[in-house]
Design a protein around this motif. Structure first.
Motif, mmCIF file in Angstrom:
data_model
loop_
_atom_site.group_PDB
_atom_site.id
_atom_site.type_symbol
_atom_site.label_atom_id
_atom_site.label_comp_id
_atom_site.label_asym_id
_atom_site.label_seq_id
_atom_site.Cartn_x
_atom_site.Cartn_y
_atom_site.Cartn_z
ATOM 1 N N GLU A 44 0.753 -1.287 0.074
ATOM 2 C CA GLU A 44 -0.061 0.025 -0.188
ATOM 3 C C GLU A 44 0.780 1.414 0.064
ATOM 4 O O GLU A 44 2.062 1.159 0.536
ATOM 5 C CB GLU A 44 -0.794 -0.017 1.201
ATOM 6 N N ASP A 99 -2.012 19.063 0.455
ATOM 7 C CA ASP A 99 -2.992 18.903 1.559
ATOM 8 C C ASP A 99 -3.319 20.436 2.116
ATOM 9 O O ASP A 99 -2.723 21.066 2.611
ATOM 10 C CB ASP A 99 -2.576 18.071 2.646
ATOM 11 N N ASP A 106 -2.154 10.899 7.196
ATOM 12 C CA ASP A 106 -3.070 10.133 6.593
ATOM 13 C C ASP A 106 -3.232 10.516 4.974
ATOM 14 O O ASP A 106 -3.381 11.613 4.712
ATOM 15 C CB ASP A 106 -4.436 10.315 7.211
ATOM 16 N N LEU A 107 -3.077 9.604 3.956
ATOM 17 C CA LEU A 107 -2.935 9.961 2.584
ATOM 18 C C LEU A 107 -4.332 10.590 2.038
ATOM 19 O O LEU A 107 -4.505 11.289 1.036
ATOM 20 C CB LEU A 107 -2.782 8.785 1.671
ATOM 21 N N TYR A 108 -5.517 9.964 2.705
ATOM 22 C CA TYR A 108 -6.819 10.613 2.188
ATOM 23 C C TYR A 108 -7.003 11.816 2.731
ATOM 24 O O TYR A 108 -7.922 12.487 2.140
ATOM 25 C CB TYR A 108 -7.981 9.666 3.059
ATOM 26 N N GLU A 109 -6.076 12.556 3.369
ATOM 27 C CA GLU A 109 -6.360 13.968 3.761
ATOM 28 C C GLU A 109 -5.914 14.734 2.668
ATOM 29 O O GLU A 109 -6.046 15.972 2.564
ATOM 30 C CB GLU A 109 -5.489 14.280 4.814
ATOM 31 N N TYR A 110 -4.964 14.264 1.826
ATOM 32 C CA TYR A 110 -4.361 14.780 0.732
ATOM 33 C C TYR A 110 -5.151 14.971 -0.523
ATOM 34 O O TYR A 110 -5.969 14.080 -0.966
ATOM 35 C CB TYR A 110 -2.975 14.220 0.445
ATOM 36 N N ASP A 111 -5.216 16.379 -1.039
ATOM 37 C CA ASP A 111 -5.907 16.761 -2.194
ATOM 38 C C ASP A 111 -5.341 16.586 -3.656
ATOM 39 O O ASP A 111 -6.164 16.176 -4.463
ATOM 40 C CB ASP A 111 -6.476 18.396 -2.169
ATOM 41 N N TRP A 113 -2.018 15.205 -6.249
ATOM 42 C CA TRP A 113 -1.138 14.087 -6.229
ATOM 43 C C TRP A 113 -0.099 14.333 -7.619
ATOM 44 O O TRP A 113 -0.699 14.538 -8.527
ATOM 45 C CB TRP A 113 -1.494 12.772 -6.231
#
Length: 123
Positions: A44, A99, A106-111, A113
């Protein structure tokens, strides 16, 4: 919106160093906290390091503490990851991310990439 482009990856021997760069486009770069993540083959995506908008706060994964250093140059819209004492287990595709909410691991906090840059460490 922010566009991110990583560079600086390559092949290095264990114990060596590399410096990754991330160029950001857009006039609101200083609004973003920035992070580096990596994804090894079959694993992951994981957090590596993060830096807040002003550059005076940083966050590191335990696996890279003392070996990697994140920094940023807001005047040039750039983020860097200096990697030293590299190990074969550091082999991965490294991603830069932005972010707007805070300094998180937490990667899900980043907008936003980038596309990633490959780092390969040979033993």
């Amino acid at each position: 919106q922010v566009q991110l482009v990583e560079s600086g990856g390559g092949l290095v021997q264990a114990g060596g160093s590399l410096r990754l760069s991330c160029a950001a486009s857009g006039r609101t770069f200083m609004s973003y906290h920035m992070g580096w993540f990596r994804r090894a083959s079959g694993k992951e995506r994981e957090f590596v390091a993060g830096i807040n908008w002003s550059g005076d706060r940083t966050l590191y994964a335990d696996s890279v503490k003392g070996r990697f250093t994140i920094s940023r140059d807001n005047a040039k819209n750039m983020v860097f990851l200096q990697m030293s004492s590299l190990k074969p287990e550091d082999t991965a595709v490294y991603y830069c991310a932005a972010d707007s909410g805070g300094l998180y691991s937490d990667l899900y906090e980043y907008d936003y990439w980038g596309q990633g840059t490959q780092v390969t460490v040979s033993s």
